[in-house]
Write a protein that holds these residues in place. Structure first.
Motif, PDB file in Angstrom:
ATOM      1  N   LYS A 269      44.920  35.123  33.188  1.00 39.56           N
ATOM      2  CA  LYS A 269      44.251  34.293  32.451  1.00 39.56           C
ATOM      3  C   LYS A 269      45.437  33.981  31.118  1.00 39.56           C
ATOM      4  O   LYS A 269      45.825  35.348  30.863  1.00 39.56           O
ATOM      5  CB  LYS A 269      43.093  34.687  31.836  1.00 39.56           C
ATOM      6  CG  LYS A 269      42.412  34.234  30.542  1.00 39.56           C
ATOM      7  CD  LYS A 269      41.295  34.640  30.216  1.00 39.56           C
ATOM      8  CE  LYS A 269      41.259  35.974  29.380  1.00 39.56           C
ATOM      9  NZ  LYS A 269      42.144  36.121  28.411  1.00 39.56           N
ATOM     10  N   PRO A 270      45.689  33.184  30.579  1.00 38.05           N
ATOM     11  CA  PRO A 270      46.579  32.922  29.483  1.00 38.05           C
ATOM     12  C   PRO A 270      45.954  33.666  28.140  1.00 38.05           C
ATOM     13  O   PRO A 270      44.878  33.646  27.935  1.00 38.05           O
ATOM     14  CB  PRO A 270      46.703  31.489  29.053  1.00 38.05           C
ATOM     15  CG  PRO A 270      46.508  30.857  30.348  1.00 38.05           C
ATOM     16  CD  PRO A 270      45.301  31.729  30.798  1.00 38.05           C
ATOM     17  N   ASN A 271      46.603  34.431  27.532  1.00 37.56           N
ATOM     18  CA  ASN A 271      46.198  35.009  26.270  1.00 37.56           C
ATOM     19  C   ASN A 271      45.270  34.185  25.216  1.00 37.56           C
ATOM     20  O   ASN A 271      44.543  34.804  24.506  1.00 37.56           O
ATOM     21  CB  ASN A 271      47.548  35.606  25.593  1.00 37.56           C
ATOM     22  CG  ASN A 271      47.931  36.789  26.186  1.00 37.56           C
ATOM     23  OD1 ASN A 271      47.355  37.350  27.458  1.00 37.56           O
ATOM     24  ND2 ASN A 271      49.201  37.025  26.295  1.00 37.56           N
ATOM     25  N   ASP A 272      45.764  32.989  25.315  1.00 36.85           N
ATOM     26  CA  ASP A 272      44.972  32.164  24.341  1.00 36.85           C
ATOM     27  C   ASP A 272      44.090  31.449  24.796  1.00 36.85           C
ATOM     28  O   ASP A 272      43.170  30.396  23.977  1.00 36.85           O
ATOM     29  CB  ASP A 272      46.086  31.033  23.670  1.00 36.85           C
ATOM     30  CG  ASP A 272      46.582  30.177  24.794  1.00 36.85           C
ATOM     31  OD1 ASP A 272      46.550  30.575  26.052  1.00 36.85           O
ATOM     32  OD2 ASP A 272      46.979  28.784  24.483  1.00 36.85           O
ATOM     33  N   LYS A 273      43.327  31.791  26.071  1.00 37.87           N
ATOM     34  CA  LYS A 273      42.159  31.263  26.679  1.00 37.87           C
ATOM     35  C   LYS A 273      41.381  32.322  26.813  1.00 37.87           C
ATOM     36  O   LYS A 273      41.523  33.567  26.795  1.00 37.87           O
ATOM     37  CB  LYS A 273      42.604  30.481  27.987  1.00 37.87           C
ATOM     38  CG  LYS A 273      43.655  29.352  27.495  1.00 37.87           C
ATOM     39  CD  LYS A 273      43.112  28.274  27.023  1.00 37.87           C
ATOM     40  CE  LYS A 273      44.494  27.272  27.123  1.00 37.87           C
ATOM     41  NZ  LYS A 273      44.086  25.984  26.192  1.00 37.87           N
ATOM     42  N   GLN A 274      40.014  31.866  26.811  1.00 37.29           N
ATOM     43  CA  GLN A 274      38.690  32.422  27.127  1.00 37.29           C
ATOM     44  C   GLN A 274      38.004  32.146  28.399  1.00 37.29           C
ATOM     45  O   GLN A 274      37.541  31.051  28.302  1.00 37.29           O
ATOM     46  CB  GLN A 274      37.768  32.760  25.911  1.00 37.29           C
ATOM     47  CG  GLN A 274      38.441  33.456  24.759  1.00 37.29           C
ATOM     48  CD  GLN A 274      38.337  35.035  25.163  1.00 37.29           C
ATOM     49  OE1 GLN A 274      37.649  35.470  26.062  1.00 37.29           O
ATOM     50  NE2 GLN A 274      39.205  35.780  24.357  1.00 37.29           N
ATOM     51  N   THR A 275      37.456  33.016  29.224  1.00 37.59           N
ATOM     52  CA  THR A 275      36.712  32.755  30.314  1.00 37.59           C
ATOM     53  C   THR A 275      35.209  32.313  30.158  1.00 37.59           C
ATOM     54  O   THR A 275      34.897  33.084  29.079  1.00 37.59           O
ATOM     55  CB  THR A 275      36.861  33.510  31.487  1.00 37.59           C
ATOM     56  OG1 THR A 275      36.768  34.922  31.076  1.00 37.59           O
ATOM     57  CG2 THR A 275      38.295  33.434  32.268  1.00 37.59           C
ATOM     58  N   LYS A 276      34.478  31.662  30.815  1.00 36.44           N
ATOM     59  CA  LYS A 276      33.115  31.523  30.310  1.00 36.44           C
ATOM     60  C   LYS A 276      32.176  32.752  30.971  1.00 36.44           C
ATOM     61  O   LYS A 276      32.566  33.534  31.893  1.00 36.44           O
ATOM     62  CB  LYS A 276      32.734  30.298  31.079  1.00 36.44           C
ATOM     63  CG  LYS A 276      33.309  29.138  30.205  1.00 36.44           C
ATOM     64  CD  LYS A 276      32.727  27.837  30.735  1.00 36.44           C
ATOM     65  CE  LYS A 276      33.234  26.407  30.126  1.00 36.44           C
ATOM     66  NZ  LYS A 276      32.852  25.287  30.771  1.00 36.44           N
ATOM     67  N   ARG A 302      34.619  36.230  43.148  1.00 38.54           N
ATOM     68  CA  ARG A 302      35.610  35.541  43.671  1.00 38.54           C
ATOM     69  C   ARG A 302      36.857  35.791  42.487  1.00 38.54           C
ATOM     70  O   ARG A 302      36.630  35.869  41.313  1.00 38.54           O
ATOM     71  CB  ARG A 302      35.733  33.804  43.687  1.00 38.54           C
ATOM     72  CG  ARG A 302      34.695  33.520  44.937  1.00 38.54           C
ATOM     73  CD  ARG A 302      34.551  32.198  44.822  1.00 38.54           C
ATOM     74  NE  ARG A 302      34.087  31.317  43.800  1.00 38.54           N
ATOM     75  CZ  ARG A 302      34.712  30.219  43.271  1.00 38.54           C
ATOM     76  NH1 ARG A 302      35.885  29.854  44.015  1.00 38.54           N
ATOM     77  NH2 ARG A 302      34.237  29.714  42.350  1.00 38.54           N
ATOM     78  N   LYS A 303      38.101  35.658  43.061  1.00 42.80           N
ATOM     79  CA  LYS A 303      39.251  35.869  42.065  1.00 42.80           C
ATOM     80  C   LYS A 303      40.135  34.745  42.321  1.00 42.80           C
ATOM     81  O   LYS A 303      40.553  34.273  43.285  1.00 42.80           O
ATOM     82  CB  LYS A 303      40.081  37.000  42.272  1.00 42.80           C
ATOM     83  CG  LYS A 303      39.313  38.420  42.147  1.00 42.80           C
ATOM     84  CD  LYS A 303      40.163  39.551  42.396  1.00 42.80           C
ATOM     85  CE  LYS A 303      39.380  40.968  42.204  1.00 42.80           C
ATOM     86  NZ  LYS A 303      40.030  42.078  42.447  1.00 42.80           N
ATOM     87  N   ILE A 304      40.303  33.766  41.125  1.00 43.02           N
ATOM     88  CA  ILE A 304      41.059  32.552  41.414  1.00 43.02           C
ATOM     89  C   ILE A 304      42.167  32.481  40.170  1.00 43.02           C
ATOM     90  O   ILE A 304      42.034  33.289  39.189  1.00 43.02           O
ATOM     91  CB  ILE A 304      40.198  31.500  41.158  1.00 43.02           C
ATOM     92  CG1 ILE A 304      39.446  31.207  39.929  1.00 43.02           C
ATOM     93  CG2 ILE A 304      39.246  31.481  42.445  1.00 43.02           C
ATOM     94  CD1 ILE A 304      38.739  30.152  39.536  1.00 43.02           C
ATOM     95  N   SER A 305      42.922  31.826  40.576  1.00 43.53           N
ATOM     96  CA  SER A 305      44.128  31.655  39.564  1.00 43.53           C
ATOM     97  C   SER A 305      43.769  30.722  38.270  1.00 43.53           C
ATOM     98  O   SER A 305      42.818  30.147  38.228  1.00 43.53           O
ATOM     99  CB  SER A 305      45.379  30.782  40.079  1.00 43.53           C
ATOM    100  OG  SER A 305      45.041  29.659  40.408  1.00 43.53           O
ATOM    101  N   ALA A 306      44.564  30.811  37.115  1.00 42.98           N
ATOM    102  CA  ALA A 306      44.406  30.325  35.986  1.00 42.98           C
ATOM    103  C   ALA A 306      44.224  28.682  36.016  1.00 42.98           C
ATOM    104  O   ALA A 306      43.242  28.032  35.506  1.00 42.98           O
ATOM    105  CB  ALA A 306      45.316  30.750  35.092  1.00 42.98           C
TER     106      ALA A 306
END
Length: 337
Positions: A269-276, A302-306
């Protein structure tokens, strides 16, 4: 250390004990109770208490509502005949030893937390039956034991918890003799079936903690049918620990009491993004599993890419990041201080 959970009664024993009939199921709880309890625990520096304490307070008030609303203060015992449902028996109903004093500070007379918050009041007079007054609407009318002294005698040594907000929603209401409590007006309430309470109290893995979290999710989904919330946000809103929230969410989902969309974990995950946050929905009592052989299998996250996360789920916007707290405050329908 968390308590060792126990279930003292079976479903059929609990149903008989509480005298549940076909028309005695609905209990309407005030929406503000979650905020009132969490704030009270903070103000009284009770944060160090386990999640069980706040769940016990909610469950105790729920039971006080049911007992007063349906005039259920006695049960028939095969050995001694009719017996009172006293504080010792109430503790057992909630899954604790009858002589336990660990939670008495929440329920005791005069200085108990629930009484200080205006939720309960210890009274000797109690409803012995009820009926509905048909004046164009369904309005409950209580008949009290004091109306029949020749039948009930003197019970001054037996005090019960009157659910104050069931009769008067606000302090001013009592002063004005205005009966606007949840027994009469169901606005700004969430409805919980007594069968949900029995289901939780007769399952040692759920108990008051599972019942409290389910009730919170029932309230939270009443308006929007779904509730987006992180584990951290849910812990903040309920006053429970994050570990207890995670544990109970897992148990509730296994029993098909709730649904969880289990959003995937983003690997890079990019530092400037937030997951839901995950989205929760509740199921009604008839949808719960009836035995442990029917337990739902909880999928592994599950684990997925950004890159894949952005396409499949999308990053959380500012509203979604703070939404679990803001939406809760809006849904409360009563002003927060």
């Amino acid at each position: 250390m968390s308590r060792k959970r126990q279930a003292v009664f079976t479903k059929s024993e609990m149903t008989n004990l509480l005298g549940v009939s076909e028309k005695q199921h609905e209990v309407y709880m005030p929406n503000e109770i979650f905020n009132d309890l969490t704030e009270a625990f903070k103000e009284n520096e009770l944060q160090g208490k386990t999640s069980t304490h706040i769940a016990f307070a909610y469950s105790y008030y729920f039971l006080a509502n049911y007992m007063w609303r349906y005039a259920r203060y006695r049960h028939v015992d095969d050995k001694s005949g009719e017996s009172p449902i006293n504080e010792g028996l109430i503790k057992q109903i909630l899954g604790f030893p009858a002589k336990s004093e660990q939670y008495t500070y929440l329920t005791k007379n005069k200085s108990g937390l629930l009484q200080n918050l205006g939720y309960i009041r210890k009274e000797t007079d109690k409803p012995c039956r009820y009926f509905y007054e048909n004046n164009g609407k369904k309005e409950v009318v209580f008949v009290y034991e004091s109306d029949y002294p020749e039948v009930y005698g003197n019970n001054k040594n037996w005090k019960v918890s009157m659910p104050v907000k069931g009769i008067w929603r606000y302090e001013e209401s009592e002063l004005d003799n205005c009966e606007d409590g949840t027994f009469y007006m169901i606005q700004k309430t969430h409805k919980i079936d007594i069968d949900v309470f029995i289901y939780c109290m007769t399952d040692a893995e759920l108990g008051v903690e599972g019942f409290y979290l389910y009730s919170f999710l029932k309230y939270s989904t009443d308006k929007f049918k779904a509730f987006d919330c992180s584990n951290k946000g849910m812990a903040y809103l309920t006053g429970m620990s994050i570990d207890e929230v995670k544990s109970q969410l897992y148990k509730l989902e296994k029993r098909n009491m709730i649904e969880n969309d289990h959003k995937p974990f983003c690997r890079n995950k990019p530092n400037d993004k937030q997951t839901k946050a995950n989205t929760y929905r509740i199921n009604e009592r008839y949808e719960f599993i009836s035995n442990k052989f029917q337990f739902n299998t909880i999928p592994k996250q599950r684990k997925i890419s950004a890159e894949r996360y952005e396409i499949e789920i999308g990053w959380a916007n500012e509203r979604e990041i703070n939404g679990d707290i803001e939406d809760y405050e809006e849904m409360n329908d009563l002003p927060f201080d």
